[in-house]
Every structure is written in structure tokens, then in C-alpha cells.
Design an enzyme around this catalytic site. Structure first.
Site: not given
Ligand code: BGC
Length: 731
Positions: A262
Site C-alpha cells: 500500500d
Molecule cells: C489506500 C489504498 C489505495 C492506495 C492508492 C492508500 O492510501 O490505503 O486503498 O489503493 O492508497 O491510492
């Protein structure tokens, strides 16, 4: 490109090039006006920008073509850049938020919705979406519950599978599809106290039986990617967790695709106190098998050094890079790096996409109360009040590629079908009161109490004129999604005051709740003649809601998550373990497991929801009283539409293993079917119970079923029905 050519390409790449395939940077690095969720632009070095294998957060035909052209021309091996985006519940046409999609109990419709999302996103140059979120959510305080399909492992499994199928289709090369990413692996939904990014503590059996289930099922549909979660599990951050990533994800689930971290999660292992510095974090990420480092900068800064020093073997690096190259190859990017980038103007919302979204809304609406058949509305004078009565902010914080201007408000939809002299609009109050404003600065509200007095006066005036008041309340869209944990589940005071004032007018009250999480609705229930949960319904929200209000469609959603009496019950879920001192059903039960001041169960339980018609369940039976491991039992019931309107029933099968080597939940959803019946019509609904469905992670630490007594309910919600019984004999 065939396998050999791909391997030859890999062998020809420098270590730096290889490492950079594992680096994802924000799209804002390539463009000034891109959407990003965290780190500022301009933080990566030129070589990273030139060689990073993938990017996220940007879309648009023309823009991406330009970026791709320049990128390929500068890349030593002309390997295309991959574009990823969070297309969570819609790209241009925004569907109900995932929690609302869960409430449809209709995986086929969810699959079609995912196909639409993929089609629109792919036409805007997107190659992969960071969806589905398969996290099990039992805590309404966690704002990301909105992005899940709810509290049940079976429902989540079916919905996540349907989404993977819909996004990816049969052939990834088909430029109307995108790669799916099952996230956030694992158990992100179990954050302690419902506080986002927090640690999770889970026994192995709860982890395996509940929290890991939907990821595992979705992975059976071969998603191209899996994303690691931010949280630590039993003290080890998921992103560096070898047990989770190697043993469970790769070995047991057989996942062969790309594991992406993530955002910033590799680097966050330093904050967790698990990695010493960026270099150590890069090493720990690689050792856990994280292929792509999303935006932490640890791989770009240190992975090459780690390889040169021998801490990470070239073989390990090659394996990870090959997975990324395979993904590009499967998407057909080597043949056509401009895949999907055909339309000058990008995707447009069509009549068909609106229709699909509109039907998704009506299928997701959950009618909780309908005293004296208040709904559907008759031809009468209607006052539409409340901060959700005429707002286009119906799309959630995770639908940033959908434009508000395309959204139809409740008032706009009502104006299309009602005679103008029979409707009035008076918003009545602001979305939030002052307290909430300070707690959530993101909800930039520029009004004060005086303004609310004025708004309230208008609403009282409109209500006095009307026969029925439609009061549209809820949480602002910025109050659910990432980093939106809440310790209170009450509606803002200013909204409750409006509701109380509306009630005082003596008119009928229809309350619509727009929300990304369960809220405390006890007071709201008492003040309302009809009460309906509308979730965050998206582009066609207004139309779908008004279709149901006016009776053009019947509400057919069922709660995908329990609504509590009070926040103190959280985490709350229907599939609880029994205790040694169960509270008697109808009694105070001192010295039993209970609250002094509240029920144990939900105000509105999982699976609950009304229709405009009524259903009778009769003749519930099992085809046999005993079952052996190689046998199946058929559980059946006859469902009859006893009302005078067509409607949908969601028939639910629950099972309880009465005695086990580990305690088993008081009941668990084992299957469900949504059927539609004309007035007076009936249908026999059958479910097959197999031994496999009865397995759990036993005291011997393995998946198995155990002999003994089982109870079965075929019913309308998780608290309903009369149990039937059978015995499992494994020999
Ligand atoms: C979130 C994810 C997301 C990623 C990309 C993160 O802050 O937890 O769910 O896919 O950002 O935007």
C-alpha cells in the site's frame, strides 16, 4: 511476447532497470494536476521518473498517451509504463459505494457493475484498479467500512470474486478490461478500536476463518495483483510479514501475481518499529515478497545496493521483476502500449451506464421501517428537507474520477416526476454542526448556527405546508473512507435537531440516511414513519432513491452490516461466539454476558431489510436428518409473496455447528438467493449443504468438519427463523 522473449528482455536489463520495475511513483510526478493521496510532487529523482515501472492516480486518454510516448522513448528497453488507479465503485458512472453494493446481495449485478467500471477506466488509459477491497469489517468506527461489502465472510467472498471477474473479464488483453487488485492483505478491517492504520491482534483461527476468507476466495479468480495492508498483525507489519505473504498468500492460496505494497507501507515499517531505516525496510519488504513498492521510495533508493551487497539475491530480484513484466505482457502492453487510449475525449456516461447505476441504487436501498405503509408515497404534498436533499456530493471520497456535475440529486429526480406545485425544497440545516467541524477539518463548512436558525425556519415552513416530509440526513462523504475513524456514530446534532423539529409539525416523516457506515439510528427510528438507508449511492443516487420513494421500484437491499444501538457495542457482528453465560432471550439475565444499559444484538441486524410487499416462509425442511462426508443435504423453503406488489426476497441460509473442538459462532451465513416474486406467487428455494461448507480451523490446527449436531435456519435475516437440525457423521 512469448515467455522466452520476456526472459531474454529481463536478462538484458541492468540491475537499476530491474529495480525500477518494482518502483511505483505518483502520477503527479509526470503531471501537475494529478490526484494524489499523500506525498507531494517533485520528490523523486530523474532516473526514477525515467525508469519507474508503474504509476498511479492519473487518467485521461490524451494525457496518458503523451506521458507514455515520452516514457517509452526515454526507456532503454522501451518497456511501457503501467497506469494504475483507485477505481473503487465507478470511474465516470459512479455506482453505490461497496457497502451499498454488498447490500444488494446480488453478485451478478456487482459483476456487471465492475465490467462497467473497467470499460470506462480502460477507455481512460487505466491498466489496473486497486479493487476489490476484501477486508472483513466488523467495526463501524472504521471509516473504510464504506469500501467493503460488509461484515460477512461469505458475502464478501462472493462480491470480491464477482468484482475480480468483472474487472478482468476472460482476457486481460481485451482493452475494455483492467487488472484487479485484491486488497488490503490482510485483516486491515480488524484495526484495534476501529482506528485506521492501527495494529490488529487476531488468533490464527479467527484470522483464517474470518479475516482471510474473502481474499482467499477472490484469489481463486486469479486477480493480477494483491496489495499488502498498512496494519501490523500480532506485532508484525503485513508488508514485512513472511508468514502472511509467503506461507499463506503464495504457498496456501497459490497466488502467482504481483504483490504491491500500500501507499508508503514499505517505509512505514520504520514507524512501526520493525525496520531500522529505509534500507532495512526495503530488505524486509523484499524478504516478505513485496514486488512493487508503492511510493515509499525505499526500493528506488536501496534495492540496487542490497542486490550488489548480496543481501537480496539476483534470483529473487529477477523473480519479482518477471512478475511485473508478465503483468505488462498479459495486459498486451508490449504489443500496444497505448492500449485503450483511443478516444480523444475519454469515456462518457451513457444512457445504459446510467440505467445500470440506477438499478444498482434501488437494489442497494435498505428499508428499515415502514409504519402503516408510509412508502411508497401517494400523490401528496412533499417537502424535501435535509442536507442531502439537493446535494451532488453523493459519490464517496473514493470516487474522485467521477464528476459531481453528472450526479442527479434527490430533489432534481423528484422534480422530474412530481408536479411542481406538489413539492418544496428547504435544506433545513448544514451537513455538520460545529463540533463535528472542528473534529474533521476536511469538511470545509462555512456556516454557523445563525445560518442554521434561518434554514430551520424555512424547513418548518415547508413542512407545515406539506403532507409528508422527506428528510435526507447522513454523514458527509468526507467522513468515511481512509483516515476517517470515528468514536461516535451519531448523526450531527444539527441534523437531529432538524429531525425533531420536523416531527413536531405532526406531518409524516420519511427519513433517508446517506452514509458510508452504520450509524446509531434508535432516536431516528422513533421519530420516523419510514426509514431507509441509502448509503452513498453515486451518480444515479437521486433517480434510484426517487424510484423507490414513488413506488416505481421496490427497495430490495438487505443490511450488509449490523447497525448498532450504540457505538459501545462495536465491534458488532451477528456471527459471534457463544459464551458460558448466554443472556436469556426475554429476560434481564443478571450474571450473564450482557450490557446493563443496552441489548447485546444490533438495532438492525445483518441481512435485515423490508420490501413494499410481504413474504411468508413455509415448509422449511431438510432432505435428511443425517449426512455423511460424501453426502449432501438439501435445505428448502417455500417463499410466497403475500402482499399486493411485486418484490424481491433475499432468502438466507444460516448454519451452526452446535459443538466443536473450538466454539463455533451462534450462526453463520452459508448461502443466499435473491428471488423476485409477483403478488400471490410462490417459489421453492433450495440450498445444498455439503460437508465442505461445514469445515473450520479446528483445535488440531487444520481445516476439517467435525461430527455432531448442526442447526440450520432458512430465513429472512440473521436473527430470524426456526432452526432445523441434522447430524453429521463423517464415516
Ligand atoms: C489506500 C489504498 C489505495 C492506495 C492508492 C492508500 O492510501 O490505503 O486503498 O489503493 O492508497 O491510492
Amino acid at each position: 511476447m512469448d515467455k522466452q522473449a520476456l526472459e531474454a528482455l529481463l536478462n538484458d536489463m541492468s540491475t537499476e532497470e530491474k529495480v525500477m520495475q518494482l518502483v511505483q511513483i505518483s502520477g503527479s510526478e509526470y503531471e501537475a494536476d494529478a490526484e494524489i493521496t499523500g506525498i507531494e510532487r517533485g520528490q523523486v529523482k530523474d532516473n526514477v521518473k525515467r525508469l519507474a515501472g508503474s504509476t498511479l492516480g492519473i487518467w485521461g486518454s490524451k494525457r496518458l498517451r503523451k506521458i507514455q510516448e515520452q516514457y517509452i522513448s526515454e526507456h532503454p528497453h522501451h518497456i511501457p509504463l503501467m497506469f494504475m488507479l483507485d477505481v473503487i465503485h465507478g470511474h465516470k458512472t459512479v455506482l453505490p459505494c461497496p457497502l451499498g453494493q454488498g447490500a444488494t446481495f446480488d453478485p451478478d449485478a456487482v459483476r456487471k457493475g465492475a465490467e462497467l467500471q473497467a470499460r470506462e477506466a480502460a477507455a481512460d488509459g487505466v491498466h489496473a484498479t486497486f479493487s476489490p477491497m476484501a477486508d472483513l469489517c466488523r467495526d463501524a468506527r472504521w471509516g473504510r467500512i464504506m469500501e467493503s461489502t460488509g461484515e460477512d465472510k461469505l458475502l464478501n467472498s462472493r462480491m470480491s470474486k464477482a468484482m475480480v471477474e468483472g474487472y478482468q473479464g476472460d482476457d486481460l488483453k481485451d482493452p475494455t478490461h483492467v487488472a484487479a487488485c485484491v486488497k488490503h492483505f490482510a485483516a486491515y478491517g480488524a484495526a484495534e478500536g476501529g482506528r485506521d492504520y492501527n495494529n490488529t491482534e487476531l488468533s490464527e483461527h479467527t484470522l483464517r476463518e474470518y479475516y482471510l476468507r474473502a481474499y482467499g476466495e477472490a484469489i481463486k479468480k486469479n486477480p493480477v495483483m494483491v496489495m499488502s495492508s498498512f496494519n501490523s498483525i500480532n506485532g508484525i507489519p503485513a508488508t514485512g510479514n513472511q508468514f502472511l505473504m509467503k506461507k499463506i498468500l503464495r504457498e496456501e492460496f497459490g497466488f502467482q501475481g504481483v504483490l504491491i505494497s500500500d501507499w508508503g507501507a514499505v517505509g512505514e515499517m520504520i514507524n512501526h518499529g520493525f525496520a531500522e531505516d529505509q534500507k532495512d525496510a526495503a530488505l524486509k519488504g523484499m524478504m516478505a515478497g513485496v514486488d512493487i513498492d508503492m511510493c515509499s521510495g525505499c526500493y528506488s533508493a536501496y534495492l540496487e545496493e542490497l542486490v550488489n551487497e548480496g543481501a537480496v539475491s539476483m534470483e529473487m530480484l529477477d523473480e519479482a521483476v518477471l512478475r511485473v513484466l508478465n503483468m505488462k505482457n498479459d495486459l498486451g502492453l508490449f504489443e500496444d502500449p497505448y492500449r485503450g487510449l483511443t478516444m480523444e475525449s475519454g469515456p462518457v456516461i451513457t444512457k445504459e451506464s446510467r440505467q445500470l447505476a440506477r438499478e444498482a441504487v434501488t437494489a442497494s436501498l435498505v428499508l428499515l421501517e415502514n409504519k402503516e405503509n408510509t412508502l411508497p408515497l401517494r400523490k401528496e404534498k412533499l417537502a424535501f428537507v435535509g442536507p442531502y436533499a439537493d446535494t451532488k456530493r453523493l459519490q464517496s471520497s473514493w470516487a474522485f474520477s467521477g464528476e459531481d456535475e453528472n450526479t442527479v440529486t434527490v430533489w432534481e429526480a423528484a422534480s422530474e416526476v412530481c408536479e411542481p406545485e406538489l413539492i418544496k425544497l428547504a435544506v433545513g440545516c448544514t451537513m455538520l454542526d460545529q463540533d463535528a467541524m472542528t473534529a474533521r477539518e476536511i469538511c470545509h463548512v462555512d456556516h454557523w448556527q445563525e445560518k442554521n436558525d434561518e434554514l430551520l425556519a424555512e424547513a418548518i415552513h415547508a413542512a407545515k405546508w406539506a403532507d409528508t416530509v422527506i428528510i435526507c440526513l447522513g454523514e458527509d462523504i468526507a467522513q468515511s473512507g481512509e483516515a476517517t475513524s470515528k468514536a461516535s456514530l451519531k448523526l450531527p446534532m444539527v441534523q437531529l435537531r432538524l429531525l425533531n423539529e420536523m416531527k413536531k409539525t405532526g406531518k409524516k416523516i420519511v427519513t433517508l440516511i446517506f452514509t458510508g457506515r452504520p450509524l446509531e439510528l434508535k432516536e431516528v427510528r422513533e421519530l420516523s414513519d419510514a426509514l431507509m438507508v441509502c448509503w452513498l449511492p453515486g451518480t444515479e443516487g437521486g433517480h434510484g432513491v426517487v424510484d423507490v420513494l414513488m413506488g416505481k421500484a421496490s427497495p430490495s437491499g438487505r443490511l450488509s452490516v449490523s447497525f448498532p444501538y450504540t457505538v459501545g457495542q462495536e465491534p458488532l457482528h451477528y456471527d459471534m461466539y457463544p459464551t458460558g453465560r448466554p443472556k436469556p432471550e426475554n429476560g434481564p439475565g443478571p450474571y450473564t454476558s450482557r450490557y446493563l444499559d443496552c441489548e447485546n444484538g444490533a438495532l438492525y441486524p445483518f441481512g435485515y431489510g423490508l420490501s413494499y410487499t410481504t413474504f411468508e416462509y413455509t415448509d422449511a425442511k431438510l432432505s435428511a436428518q443425517t449426512m455423511s462426508a460424501s453426502d449432501t443435504i438439501t435445505a428448502s423453503v417455500t417463499v410466497r409473496n403475500t402482499g399486493d406488489r411485486k418484490g424481491s426476497a433475499t432468502v438466507q441460509l444460516y448454519v451452526r455447528d452446535v459443538t466443536g473442538s473450538r466454539v463455533r459462532p451462534i450462526r453463520e451465513l452459508a448461502d443466499f438467493k435473491k428471488i423476485s416474486l409477483e403478488p400471490g406467487a410462490e417459489e421453492k428455494v433450495s440450498f445444498t449443504i455439503s460437508e465442505e461448507m461445514l469445515r473450520f480451523w479446528t483445535a488440531e490446527e487444520k481445516w476439517a468438519s467435525e461430527e455432531g449436531k448442526f442447526r440450520v435456519w432458512i430465513c429472512d435475516n440473521s436473527c430470524d427463523g426456526i432452526p432445523l437440525e441434522f447430524q453429521l457423521k463423517n464415516r
